[in-house]
Write a protein that holds these residues in place. Structure first.
Motif, PDB file in Angstrom:
ATOM      1  N   ALA A  31     -24.859   1.877  -5.648  1.00 38.56           N
ATOM      2  CA  ALA A  31     -24.086   2.617  -6.642  1.00 38.56           C
ATOM      3  C   ALA A  31     -23.362   3.769  -5.959  1.00 38.56           C
ATOM      4  O   ALA A  31     -23.762   4.221  -4.878  1.00 38.56           O
ATOM      5  CB  ALA A  31     -25.007   3.159  -7.740  1.00 38.56           C
ATOM      6  N   LEU A  59     -29.873   2.905 -12.482  1.00 35.64           N
ATOM      7  CA  LEU A  59     -28.728   3.587 -11.873  1.00 35.64           C
ATOM      8  C   LEU A  59     -28.885   5.093 -12.035  1.00 35.64           C
ATOM      9  O   LEU A  59     -29.330   5.568 -13.084  1.00 35.64           O
ATOM     10  CB  LEU A  59     -27.427   3.155 -12.549  1.00 35.64           C
ATOM     11  CG  LEU A  59     -27.069   1.674 -12.459  1.00 35.64           C
ATOM     12  CD1 LEU A  59     -25.803   1.387 -13.259  1.00 35.64           C
ATOM     13  CD2 LEU A  59     -26.899   1.238 -11.018  1.00 35.64           C
ATOM     14  N   THR A  63     -23.212   7.535 -12.111  1.00 35.23           N
ATOM     15  CA  THR A  63     -22.715   6.331 -11.448  1.00 35.23           C
ATOM     16  C   THR A  63     -21.426   5.859 -12.106  1.00 35.23           C
ATOM     17  O   THR A  63     -21.341   5.767 -13.331  1.00 35.23           O
ATOM     18  CB  THR A  63     -23.769   5.204 -11.506  1.00 35.23           C
ATOM     19  OG1 THR A  63     -24.921   5.610 -10.773  1.00 35.23           O
ATOM     20  CG2 THR A  63     -23.235   3.904 -10.929  1.00 35.23           C
ATOM     21  N   VAL A  66     -20.665   0.100  -9.255  1.00 33.85           N
ATOM     22  CA  VAL A  66     -21.877  -0.615  -8.870  1.00 33.85           C
ATOM     23  C   VAL A  66     -21.485  -1.791  -7.990  1.00 33.85           C
ATOM     24  O   VAL A  66     -20.435  -2.409  -8.189  1.00 33.85           O
ATOM     25  CB  VAL A  66     -22.639  -1.116 -10.119  1.00 33.85           C
ATOM     26  CG1 VAL A  66     -23.789  -2.036  -9.753  1.00 33.85           C
ATOM     27  CG2 VAL A  66     -23.139   0.058 -10.945  1.00 33.85           C
TER      28      VAL A  66
END
Length: 133
Positions: A31, A59, A63, A66
């Protein structure tokens, strides 16, 4: 309006050449927060017998992007080995058995509070991904 500050990710793999889930494929999750930021390795998992990764790491807050890295070459090598054992006297394949895409990397943008399910449809010579539900 959602109060969640993070997105979540899940995935599964279907082997379209066999018409079944692809179990035992290693999946790594990374991430980053912003397109200029460095990727942070979050860990990984492997697909189960149903082709699903149910335990990918969470996550971090903030973030925005990804990346899922799928290690598909060992999966196809294992399948080829099983087929060779089952068909020792069968004629040789026209190809060497090599996988054209040994790894598949999928990068996508995320927004806080949303879930992203990313199915991978896979065969030895191609793949397709989409945002699932």
């Amino acid at each position: 309006m959602s109060t969640d500050t993070t997105a979540s990710v899940s995935t599964h793999i279907l082997d379209t050449s066999a018409g079944r889930p692809a179990g035992g494929v290693a999946v790594h999750l990374r991430a980053r927060s912003g397109s200029a930021a460095h990727w942070q390795a979050l860990g990984g998992s492997a697909t189960d017998a149903d082709g699903r990764c149910k335990d990918l790491p969470a996550l971090p807050a903030g973030t925005t992007h990804v990346r899922l890295d799928f290690a598909v070459e060992p999966y196809f090598a294992h399948i080829a080995e099983k087929q060779a054992d089952a068909q020792q006297d069968a004629p040789a394949n026209r190809d060497s058995g090599a996988v054209f895409f040994p790894e598949v990397t999928v990068t996508f943008a995320v927004h806080p509070g949303e879930h992203y399910h990313v199915p991978l449809l896979l065969n030895p010579f191609g793949y397709s991904v989409y945002r699932g539900s």
